[in-house]
Design a protein around this motif. Structure first.
Motif, PDB file in Angstrom:
ATOM      1  N   HIS A 128      37.940 141.912  43.397  1.00 39.69           N
ATOM      2  CA  HIS A 128      37.965 141.993  44.857  1.00 39.69           C
ATOM      3  C   HIS A 128      37.077 140.958  45.539  1.00 39.69           C
ATOM      4  CE1 HIS A 128      40.123 145.798  44.627  1.00 39.69           C
ATOM      5  NE2 HIS A 128      39.233 146.237  43.751  1.00 39.69           N
ATOM      6  N   PRO A 222      37.110 145.116  51.302  1.00 35.98           N
ATOM      7  CA  PRO A 222      36.748 146.039  50.214  1.00 35.98           C
ATOM      8  C   PRO A 222      35.275 146.454  50.248  1.00 35.98           C
ATOM      9  CG  PRO A 222      38.074 144.233  49.369  1.00 35.98           C
ATOM     10  CD  PRO A 222      37.771 143.904  50.802  1.00 35.98           C
ATOM     11  N   VAL A 266      36.975 150.629  47.261  1.00 37.46           N
ATOM     12  CA  VAL A 266      37.490 150.184  45.958  1.00 37.46           C
ATOM     13  C   VAL A 266      36.802 150.894  44.791  1.00 37.46           C
ATOM     14  CG1 VAL A 266      38.212 147.954  46.866  1.00 37.46           C
ATOM     15  CG2 VAL A 266      35.909 148.206  45.886  1.00 37.46           C
TER      16      VAL A 266
END
Ligand SMILES: [Mn+2]
Ligand SMILES: [Mn+2]
Ligand SMILES: [Mn+2]
Ligand SMILES: [Mn+2]
Ligand SMILES: [Mn+2]
Ligand SMILES: [Mn+2]
Ligand SMILES: [Mn+2]
Ligand SMILES: [Mn+2]
Ligand SMILES: [Mn+2]
Ligand SMILES: [Mn+2]
Ligand SMILES: [Mn+2]
Ligand SMILES: [Mn+2]
Lengths: 301, 301, 301, 301, 301, 301
Positions: A128, A222, A266
């Motif tokens: 991410h 994220p 996340v």
């Protein structure tokens, strides 16, 4: 429906499966505590949290949450760890989480001491990029090291910042308090651009206004939630290794968790649960944990 | 820097020395509990407080306190007591504190049941004259006596008032609550001119406004702080002998201690710590204690 | 006056007598826990509450209550129960309370799990008709049944409503929270007309305004107080079977109890006290209990 | 004479000094438990053993031992350890013991998990050559390694044998029992020439005949005593990490210790004392420890 | 028959009455522990023993004992004590026992620390003259005094001997062990003519042969049984203040008690039961106690 | 090989499967305790035994047992129970065991209170006819009933005998002791032809001679082993509901289990494990259990 005391203890009585394949969300344990500076025992956190989660039911009366209706969730057991080699354990954890993340699944971690968040964020940031962070804790965990070592539960977020795993402008640390080895203990956090919210700023207040600001700060990129149980006052969560007085209440913890609704989560963890110090019967840690995850699941839905 | 679990347990890992000579401030234990009316055990308070104080570090992140930078401090061990003769123990304590006071050092006492504050104040008043008092407790401890005896942990402040050890207009009792043997249990305090702050007046409130008034009331003449751990709600400090529900929170306790900054402190104590009733792991009492002393040291600086 | 540890343990050191004849108010225990869904142990609630009530004294400093001055009170021991047959136990309890009620005495019950309130209200409603209810609890206890049975501690108030024992417009449930087996867990309560006050509505607030409304709602007709100890946050009362985080504080509990002053109380209970989970030393449950009853006695006076 | 609860806790209330210079015998703690395979906590062994040793008095009624009359003894505090690096800790321990041994003093060690005996024996063998060993334990601790590491508490005596620290024909292991990862768990010990005495061979028997044989086997050359508290049945010593049922009794432990009288002891240890699992009040571990050392001191005299 | 958890806790569910009038045998509690040298708590012994005695039933399968068939027995509650004045408490106890003895009743005492046996024997010897004694204990309790006082739990039998309360040739002390403040700790006992049976002489042996000799030694003149719970190994009775390892087993304790059958018992006690140290659930002390009294009652029949 | 604290807790880390199909031996839990007369809690026995069985390894050093090499074994989870209806639970258990038995698998049961052995033996006797029994217990469990009910944990073997489930000449009860509600408590057992071995007959003796006789008595026809943990002395197994002093030792328990080698075992159970009373850390129950099953598996091989 079965009687509550019945059955092999998986998290929230969910099915147990060997890998994260096919899941939206997976509970995973990391039974490690050799990064602990004071009282050990968090290696038994995952086992205890599972045992107590038998109290949790499918729906939540106050929030309307019903996470299992829209998400595929399971308990994928524990990451194996090397109890005798802390950097080695970090490598094992990183590798395990790389596999989980690769499957597209969001890991909800049962710790384990706070050291484990470092390899977890390594795996998440690989996918991410640098992540935002809501970090609840009595301590900033930004020490340079201890006893000559770089890696332990008090240096996690300095390690993460140095490796570029965090999006530093989107980091908030809530519940910080207590004495320190350094004269200006929050200096490192400030220099990185973290927001530090002292416990003193939270006393006897609702945290809903704070969380409105946090949602703005975090935006829709994220982010990760790392919840050190010692962020709570030890009256509510005695089962932990480095308790500090005058901490957050469970109501405030729920305000924080519920305040993360809508964020782009996340992964998250609950760490530093050392059940052997909660002799009065295991009520707090796991219920808190359960409530948190319950909500997290809902957030994802 | 050494690992936290390492070393013979002195208070805050300070050096141990035999007398108070040459010190600004001295920690001293009084392992007595034979003045206890209900559950005994405070004789082990000093030992336990020392053991848990290993968690405390040199600096305080929230207040900036760094007491050891400007004060000479040590642990001078315990006063010997006569476990089988309560008035005899009081004589031994008085004599020991006369020596401490004579050296010009401020004693920070680790109790012990609340009886011990009586001989401590005898020694202090010999030097300073009648002292002001910030007294945190669930009980006023102003009973006339019990079971036919004048001296026990519930009559301490009546003894002190009768002997002229207190400057009665500069006495405040905070956290008072619970049932009583007398129909008007605060009458004696009122008659002496003490301010009595009921726990009910503190519920869900910051005590900073109260402490502003207390600082005015106490002025700059010599004063003493006597902190009975049962002033706190027993959820935060279960290790005590006569718990009463609905007490102060640790945040409020810190507000009281920090609110004493700038006062002319000639001594203070933490009493009624009976560790055997805090089975969940010793988190609260000593941390609280440590925070308190930490601040006290700073106050003196 | 005797030393506190002395004597056979009756409730508040009151005289023990075999029946309720001649009393205004009677303490009575119901040592049953076979209606418990999770952790058993409340069968030892009456024994423990009696043991700890030795701390309670005749007068109350904050409220001025002096109940024994105007009321004839005694401890009439325990109702016998059938540990191996839950409906059978309910019949035994109903019959015992019919006798107590017939004598014109108000029963103050020491539980026992929450199942017992069902047969108690059967006996009370036979005399008084449908009663109002102040119900403090983490749970509404309005389930349809469990594991194929109608009677257990989670269905008590559905049983009562169905049998017409409650005056539904005068029922308030305070402290409700947690997860549930049903998607809309408060639906049944709402449909009956009960007022449901979630724990979330109580966080960090005085409950005095709520109690003013409750007094209006309840009016001057007969009412009952049912206090499930799990209404409190488990930090204050760990000794219970189905703890839920983020509950009421002892201060709020006292506000509720004191707020019932002047109501037409025909009975009350404290249930779900399972002392084996309160290893830290028995401080909370019984003190809380004692305070509650203390006040109740005063209310009657 | 002072009251037992009084004073900073050194071992047996002996003087504390910084080094072993000038001593015949020194107590020294090693607060390490990161070599533990199951329940951690032995890092707090030294602290707890010191606290409980306050019960010990100068003379022994059954044996006539009066060790302090003829030996210079002190408590020299704890070796510093690196909690985050197990091989690094072993290097620190070895170096500390080299200094102790160099001063000509016999170290009596308070553990710590059994890993620590490996660096201790490294230091001792440098001076004395390979030593004989009386090893009391439920486990042979001769594993090849675990989780990929060579050093942990279950491989200590294989490490020692491989490095030539033991005089293998003069090694006896007493109390061995329980399940194992290997089909022939005592094979390694047998191959080295160790004598293995199973717990089954000790059940319901005096060990005086065994100790007569052991004294012959050990002769008058240097030998070491390593006492793993889990050699005892866990009913007598619950405070340990890897308990195994059906172990030795305290009477048998005393027979072993007293049976070592006259041997050429160059050091001894008590390891695996994890006090957090001995909640019932700390009676066993330290008393046992105290008795053992008491006798040891006598043996040296 | 009622459920075991039911009822106000008197000893063995016997009737409670205010005096010993009309009884053959009376249970009486003495809730005093201010004579304790190490861990206090025996003031709660009587309360706990009563609570646990709910397990005891009317008949004994192994001995055929059925004491209530032939004896009038009741629980007469507790002697009041002065918690703040140890000699004063002794005077109160003596006076209470004079009344009990005057009624012709045999007192079975629930202690309380061992100090209480001194005033009890004063009262008994006034009626019966010097009595024989079976004394089970880890300690001889024949110290000259402590901390400058003559009276405490370690000097009881020197006080008794000096006042001529004991028929010294008919005294046996069983289970003696541990360290001591004096070089020859059994000297005083030997000089009086007491038989001292060390714990070492009892290890792994039936005590029936010993008890045959004891019955001969005691003859048919009045005798007393004083059972200090620390005579047992602390694994069986952790709830006590001065535990010593390697003590008697419950089987041996029963052999001693049953071996007293037929002796001319004028009273007996169980002392040093400090329940707060027996957290594992109260199994041992009271059962042991129950068995002992059960047998005692039978002996009298 | 994984670290011991890792993983979802099945019995001995065996695979979990939904049914007994294809297995030689299955572990199965029965989380019921509503047949308990005194302290409840055995509903959590299966959960705790699984958690602690993580200590067990594949091989046994003393016996050479390696059961998993020759048997297909798994953990098939828990039988569902009806916590609110004891006869209803018995019906559910019976039905579940009928399915297990039908698959040809031998059930090793984790209890639960002793009531559960009744429906288990119903299912087994349907297949095997009346079975022999080795019953270890402090109690004969042959009561006629209690509190008006026929079924509870104290009447199990009278129920079994009356329904013809036992081959009465091949029944032995070992460890019996304590007080009783009946004047001749072993009469029923004797009348059926059971052999009753009192605890008194076992004190300080090896039970190998007894087990030689038992093997002759039992012969080679189908037999069952029912092990009530209270057969052990409570010092070794405090976690149980109706402890009785002076019981068997773990060494004797192993002698009994190992002495069953070669018998025709059709099932066995360990019952009355109530972990909440074993606060000292869970060492005994599960290890004992583990050892027992370990051996059982071997016996079958
Ligand atoms: Mn942290
Ligand atoms: Mn932290
Ligand atoms: Mn006080
Ligand atoms: Mn107080
Ligand atoms: Mn309820
Ligand atoms: Mn509830
Ligand atoms: Mn070992
Ligand atoms: Mn070992
Ligand atoms: Mn004694
Ligand atoms: Mn003794
Ligand atoms: Mn049984
Ligand atoms: Mn049994």
């Amino acid at each position: 429906l079965v009687a509550r005391p019945a059955g092999v203890c998986s998290m929230m009585k969910l099915p147990v499966q060997a890998s994260a394949e096919g899941l939206d969300v997976a509970f995973v344990g990391v039974p490690l505590d050799t990064g602990t500076s004071n009282r050990p025992g968090a290696r038994f956190g995952p086992r205890q949290i599972r045992a107590e989660s038998a109290m949790l039911r499918r729906f939540h009366g106050s929030t309307g949450a019903a996470p299992f209706d829209s998400l595929r969730v399971a308990d994928i057991g524990d990451v194996n760890v090397n109890l005798y080699n802390l950097p080695g354990s970090c490598r094992l954890i990183r590798r395990s989480y790389q596999r989980i993340v690769a499957s597209g699944c969001v890991p909800l971690t049962l710790g384990g001491d706070h050291t484990i968040t470092y390899p977890i964020l390594q795996a998440l940031a690989e996918k991410h990029g640098p992540v935002g962070l809501v970090h609840v804790d009595a301590h900033t965990d930004t020490g340079a090291g201890a006893l000559g070592e770089k890696i332990y539960h008090g240096s996690t977020f300095r390690r993460c910042a140095q490796e570029g795993l965090l999006d530093c402008a989107r980091v908030v640390q809530i519940g910080i308090r207590g004495s320190s080895y350094e004269p200006d203990p929050h200096k490192y956090s400030r220099e990185q651009g973290f927001r530090v919210v002292l416990a003193e700023e939270c006393w006897m207040k609702s945290l809903e206004p704070l969380m409105r600001e946090v949602r703005v700060q975090l935006g829709d990129k994220p982010m990760y939630i790392s919840f050190d149980i010692d962020g709570l006052d030890p009256a509510y969560a005695p089962g932990t290794g480095t308790p500090e007085i005058a901490g957050l209440t469970p109501a405030q913890a729920l305000e924080i968790i519920r305040g993360c609704k809508g964020l782009n989560i996340v992964g998250c963890d609950l760490v530093e649960v050392a059940p052997m110090y909660d002799v009065s019967g295991e009520s707090e840690d796991a219920s808190e944990q359960g409530k948190c995850w319950h909500r997290q699941l809902w957030v994802k839905a």
